[in-house]
Design a protein around this motif. Structure first.
Motif, short mmCIF file in Angstrom:
data_model
loop_
_atom_site.label_atom_id
_atom_site.label_comp_id
_atom_site.label_asym_id
_atom_site.label_seq_id
_atom_site.Cartn_x
_atom_site.Cartn_y
_atom_site.Cartn_z
N LYS A 163 0.74 -1.08 0.23
CA LYS A 163 0.29 -0.02 0.19
C LYS A 163 0.87 1.19 -0.11
O LYS A 163 1.91 1.06 0.49
CB LYS A 163 -0.77 0.09 1.31
N TYR A 164 0.24 2.32 -0.48
CA TYR A 164 0.99 3.85 -0.56
C TYR A 164 0.05 4.82 -0.49
O TYR A 164 -1.03 4.63 -0.69
CB TYR A 164 1.98 3.62 -1.62
N ILE A 165 0.69 5.93 -0.02
CA ILE A 165 0.07 7.24 0.15
C ILE A 165 0.49 8.06 -1.19
O ILE A 165 1.54 8.12 -1.45
CB ILE A 165 0.32 8.08 1.34
N ALA A 166 -0.31 8.70 -1.78
CA ALA A 166 0.15 9.65 -3.04
C ALA A 166 -0.06 11.00 -2.36
O ALA A 166 -1.20 11.37 -1.80
CB ALA A 166 -0.99 9.50 -4.13
N LEU A 167 0.94 11.79 -2.29
CA LEU A 167 0.86 13.00 -1.90
C LEU A 167 1.33 13.99 -2.99
O LEU A 167 2.27 14.24 -3.45
CB LEU A 167 2.32 13.20 -0.79
N HIS A 168 0.09 15.01 -3.06
CA HIS A 168 0.32 16.00 -4.04
C HIS A 168 0.95 17.24 -3.20
O HIS A 168 0.24 17.96 -2.65
CB HIS A 168 -1.17 16.28 -4.79
N LEU A 169 2.24 17.40 -3.41
CA LEU A 169 2.62 18.35 -2.60
C LEU A 169 2.98 19.70 -3.60
O LEU A 169 3.92 19.73 -4.41
CB LEU A 169 4.03 17.76 -2.23
N ARG A 170 1.97 20.67 -3.46
CA ARG A 170 1.78 21.47 -4.39
C ARG A 170 2.83 22.88 -3.88
O ARG A 170 2.52 23.77 -3.79
CB ARG A 170 0.46 21.94 -4.46
N TYR A 171 4.04 22.50 -3.63
CA TYR A 171 4.94 23.34 -3.03
C TYR A 171 5.96 23.75 -4.18
O TYR A 171 7.14 23.55 -4.02
CB TYR A 171 5.62 22.85 -1.89
N GLU A 172 5.37 24.26 -5.26
CA GLU A 172 5.95 24.68 -6.47
C GLU A 172 5.98 26.12 -6.64
O GLU A 172 5.31 26.88 -6.26
CB GLU A 172 5.64 23.99 -7.88
N SER B 243 -2.06 8.78 -8.40
CA SER B 243 -2.95 9.37 -7.25
C SER B 243 -4.16 8.81 -7.14
O SER B 243 -4.91 8.44 -6.17
CB SER B 243 -2.88 10.62 -7.66
N VAL B 244 -4.92 8.66 -8.36
CA VAL B 244 -6.23 8.09 -8.38
C VAL B 244 -6.23 6.72 -7.93
O VAL B 244 -7.11 6.19 -7.16
CB VAL B 244 -6.87 8.18 -9.72
N LEU C 208 -4.49 5.90 -0.35
CA LEU C 208 -4.84 7.22 0.34
C LEU C 208 -4.34 8.53 -0.49
O LEU C 208 -3.14 8.36 -0.94
CB LEU C 208 -4.31 7.34 1.84
N PHE C 209 -4.95 9.35 -0.73
CA PHE C 209 -4.37 10.74 -1.58
C PHE C 209 -4.78 11.69 -0.69
O PHE C 209 -5.77 11.96 0.01
CB PHE C 209 -5.50 10.85 -2.73
N VAL C 210 -3.72 12.52 -0.51
CA VAL C 210 -3.48 13.68 0.32
C VAL C 210 -2.96 14.87 -0.39
O VAL C 210 -2.05 14.80 -1.20
CB VAL C 210 -2.48 13.51 1.59
N SER C 211 -3.50 16.23 -0.46
CA SER C 211 -3.15 17.34 -1.18
C SER C 211 -2.59 18.35 -0.19
O SER C 211 -3.30 18.71 0.75
CB SER C 211 -4.10 17.70 -2.31
N SER C 212 -1.68 18.95 -0.36
CA SER C 212 -0.94 20.13 0.36
C SER C 212 -1.83 21.47 0.02
O SER C 212 -1.73 22.26 0.89
CB SER C 212 0.36 20.07 0.29
N TYR C 213 -2.56 21.31 -1.09
CA TYR C 213 -3.39 22.62 -1.50
C TYR C 213 -4.36 22.19 -2.49
O TYR C 213 -4.04 21.23 -3.34
CB TYR C 213 -2.39 23.44 -2.25
N THR D 264 -9.59 10.10 0.90
CA THR D 264 -8.80 11.53 0.29
C THR D 264 -8.96 12.28 1.68
O THR D 264 -9.92 12.79 1.82
CB THR D 264 -9.81 11.92 -0.84
N ILE D 265 -7.74 12.57 1.99
CA ILE D 265 -7.87 13.50 3.18
C ILE D 265 -7.50 14.91 2.69
O ILE D 265 -6.54 15.27 2.10
CB ILE D 265 -6.76 13.25 4.36
N THR D 266 -8.40 15.74 3.10
CA THR D 266 -8.20 17.42 2.47
C THR D 266 -7.80 18.04 3.81
O THR D 266 -8.68 18.49 4.80
CB THR D 266 -9.43 18.07 1.83
N PRO D 267 -6.64 18.54 3.87
CA PRO D 267 -6.25 19.30 5.20
C PRO D 267 -6.97 20.48 5.54
O PRO D 267 -7.16 21.40 4.36
CB PRO D 267 -4.60 19.73 4.89
N ASP D 268 -7.39 20.91 6.49
CA ASP D 268 -8.04 22.06 6.93
C ASP D 268 -6.87 23.04 7.26
O ASP D 268 -6.36 23.25 8.17
CB ASP D 268 -8.86 21.88 8.08
#
Length: 503
Positions: free
Chosen positions: A260-269, A392-393, A397-402, A422-426
Motif C-alpha cells: 500500500k502507498y500514499i500519494a501526496l500532491h505536494l503543491r509546493y512549487e 494518485s487516483v 490514500l490521496f492527500v493534497s497540500s493545496y 482522500t484527506i483534505t487538510p483544513d
C-alpha cells in the motif's frame, strides 16, 4: 504305582497341547498384514475428514488483528453502497448531424484543460454543434508543446461520445477561412445562457471559444447534461496509450514494494508560491524571487500580497515539514511509503529533507519508472502530470497540500470510483496548530487528538456537493461553490445498487 509328582506335569502338558495354535503359513501372514494396512488407511481417512469440524481454525495474532484494523482506519477502501451512474435518462436523444462548429483553445495546466474540455462537450451538446478537437495551452507556466493526441486517446474520445456530440479532428477545409465568432463565454453559465448563445448561428457557422475552464455552472443544470460531463471526463477522456501503460506499471511497482502507498500532491512549487504570495519558511532571497515572478507575470492580476494574511486565512500550501507533522499526527507510521505527485519542489532537497525526517520512504516518478521509460515524456509537463494523476487516483490514500485543480480533479475521480479515502487538510485551522508547536505551547500528546478531530469529516466520505458561501451575492457566489468535478454527487453517483453503471 503311579508317581504322584508326575501328575501335575502331565496335566500342564495336556493343557498346553490343547490350546496350541497351528503353525502359521506364508498365506496367513500375508492376509494378516493386508487386513492391518486396510484398517489403518480407513482409520486415517475418517480421522482427517473430522479435523475441520473438531479442530478450531487458527486465528490471527493480536498483533496481526491490530495491524489490519489500523490499515482499515488509515487506508480505507471506500464506501460500499455507492456506484457510478452516468447513463442518460429516457428523455435523452442521440446527437444529430450538425454543420455548425465550435473550436476551442483550452487554457491552464493538465487538469484545468481536462475539465474545461468536458465543459465544452456539454456546451456543444446544448448548442447543437460539432466540436473540433480542442487545441491545448502552450503558453502557460509549463510551456508544454503537447498536442491533444500526445496526452489523450483521441480516437477513443471521439467514438465514446458519438451518441452525445459529434466530434471531428479538424475543421473542414472550406470553413478554415470563414469569419468566426470569437467568444469569451461567461464563467459558470447555465442552460439558458447557452440557449441564448444560439443566436450566433444566425451570422456565423463557426464559434471560437477562447477559454474553456469553468464555462459551465456547477449546479442547476439538467441531469442529462451533468451526466454527460461525467461520461466525458471519466469514460471518454482517457490518457494516451503510452501514458496509461506506464502509469499502470508504476502503480504495480509501488504495490510490489509495500503493498500500500500514499500519494501526496505536494503543491509546493515555484509558480504556486509566487501566485499565492506565500513565503512562510523561505529565505529573503527566495521571497524576493517569487515577488519578481508574480510582478512579471502579466495575467496574474494581484501583485501586492501580504504573506502572513494569506497563511492565516488558509490560502497557502502546506510546507513539506507541515505535511510531515500532519500525517504523523493522523497516525501514519514512518514506514509508510509516500509517492510525491508533483513537479519541481521549490527549494529542492532542502525542503524534502524536512519531510523525510518524518517519512523516510519518499518515492518519485524517477525512482518508480526508469529513465528510459520517462524519456519520451521529458519536457512535457502535462504528460508527466498525467502519470502523477494515474498513480494518485489508484493510491490507498490521496492527500493534497493545496486544493488546486489537480487536487480537486483527483478527489472527484476517487469519489466517483467509490469514495476512496482522500484527506483534505483544513489549512486555516492547522496554521494555529503549527504556530503553537513552534512556540512550544501545545502539550505533548494533544497534537494527534486535535488533528484527528479536525479531519474526521474531511476524508472523502459521501456527501452532497456544497453550494455557495452564505452572504455572497451576485455572480461572485458561483465562484464559491464546490466544483462539480470535485464532487459529482449526487448526479453521477447513486446509492444502493452494487453494479457499475456504464454508458
Amino acid at each position: 504305582m503311579v508317581n504322584s509328582r508326575s501328575f501335575p506335569q502331565l496335566r500342564n502338558s495336556t493343557t498346553r497341547s490343547k490350546f496350541l495354535l497351528p503353525k502359521p503359513t506364508p498365506f496367513s501372514i500375508t492376509l494378516y498384514f493386508s487386513i492391518l494396512i486396510c484398517f489403518s488407511i480407513l482409520l486415517f481417512f475418517f480421522s482427517t475428514r473430522q479435523i475441520p469440524e473438531t479442530e478450531p481454525k487458527l486465528l490471527p495474532s493480536n498483533e496481526s488483528q491490530e495491524e489490519q484494523l489500523r490499515d482499515q482506519e488509515l487506508l480505507g477502501a471506500g464506501n460500499v453502497g455507492f456506484h457510478p451512474c452516468v447513463k442518460p435518462t429516457s428523455r435523452y436523444k442521440e446527437a444529430q448531424e450538425s454543420n455548425r462548429y465550435i473550436t476551442v483553445r483550452s487554457n491552464g495546466g493538465l487538469n484545468q484543460m481536462r475539465t474545461g474540455i468536458c465543459d465544452m462537450v456539454a456546451v456543444a451538446r446544448i448548442m447543437n454543434a460539432t466540436l473540433v478537437i480542442p487545441q491545448l495551452d502552450k503558453k502557460s507556466f509549463w510551456r508544454d508543446t503537447s498536442k491533444f493526441s500526445d496526452i489523450f486517446d483521441e480516437l477513443h474520445f471521439i467514438t465514446a461520445l458519438q451518441k452525445d456530440v459529434r466530434i471531428v479532428k479538424e475543421l473542414p477545409k472550406d470553413l478554415e477561412s470563414v469569419p468566426r465568432a470569437r467568444k469569451h463565454f461567461t464563467s459558470w453559465s447555465g442552460l439558458s445562457y447557452y440557449e441564448e448563445m444560439k443566436h450566433l448561428w444566425e451570422d456565423f457557422q463557426v464559434i471560437n471559444v477562447v477559454k474553456s475552464d469553468s464555462r459551465l455552472a456547477n449546479n442547476g443544470l439538467p441531469l442529462d447534461i451533468q451526466r454527460l460531463r461525467c461520461r466525458a471526463l471519466y469514460h471518454a477522456l482517457h490518457f494516451s496509450p503510452p501514458i496509461e501503460s506506464l502509469g499502470k506499471k508504476m502503480v504495480e511497482r509501488l504495490r510490489s514494494r509495500e503493498g500500500k502507498y500514499i500519494a501526496l500532491h505536494l503543491r509546493y512549487e515555484k509558480d504556486m508560491l509566487a501566485f499565492t504570495g506565500c513565503t512562510y519558511g523561505l529565505t529573503d532571497a527566495e521571497a524576493e524571487e517569487l515577488r519578481l515572478m508574480r510582478e512579471n507575470t502579466n495575467h496574474w492580476k494581484v501583485k501586492n500580497i501580504n504573506s502572513t494574511e494569506q497563511r492565516n486565512e488558509g490560502f497557502c500550501p502546506l510546507t513539506p515539514k507541515e505535511v510531515g507533522i500532519f500525517l504523523q499526527a493522523l497516525g501514519y507510521p514512518p514506514s509508510t511509503l509516500v509517492y510525491i505527485a508533483a513537479g519541481g519542489i521549490y527549494g529542492g532537497e532542502t525542503r524534502f529533507s524536512e519531510l523525510r525526517t518524518y517519512f523516510p520512504k519518499l518515492v518519485f516518478k524517477e525512482s518508480v519508472a526508469t529513465l528510459e521509460e520517462l524519456k519520451m515524456f521529458a519536457n512535457h509537463a502535462s504528460q508527466t502530470a498525467a502519470l502523477d494523476y494515474i498513480v494518485s487516483v489508484e493510491s490507498d490514500l490521496f492527500v493534497s497540500s493545496y486544493s488546486g485543480n489537480m487536487a480537486r480533479a483527483v478527489e472527484g475521480h476517487r469519489r466517483f470510483l467509490g469514495h476512496r479515502k482522500t484527506i483534505t487538510p483544513d489549512r486555516k485551522r492547522l496554521v494555529d496548530v503549527f504556530d503553537k508547536i513552534e512556540r512550544g505551547e501545545l502539550q505533548e500528546g494533544l497534537l494527534s487528538s486535535i488533528v484527528k478531530q479536525l479531519h474526521k469529516n474531511r476524508q472523502g466520505g459521501p456527501r452532497k456537493r456544497e453550494g455557495p458561501l452564505f452572504g455572497i451575492k451576485g455572480r461572485g457566489r458561483f465562484k464559491t461553490e464546490e466544483s462539480f468535478y470535485e464532487n459529482p454527487y449526487p448526479e453521477c453517483i447513486c446509492r444502493s445498487k452494487k453494479r457499475v453503471d456504464a454508458p
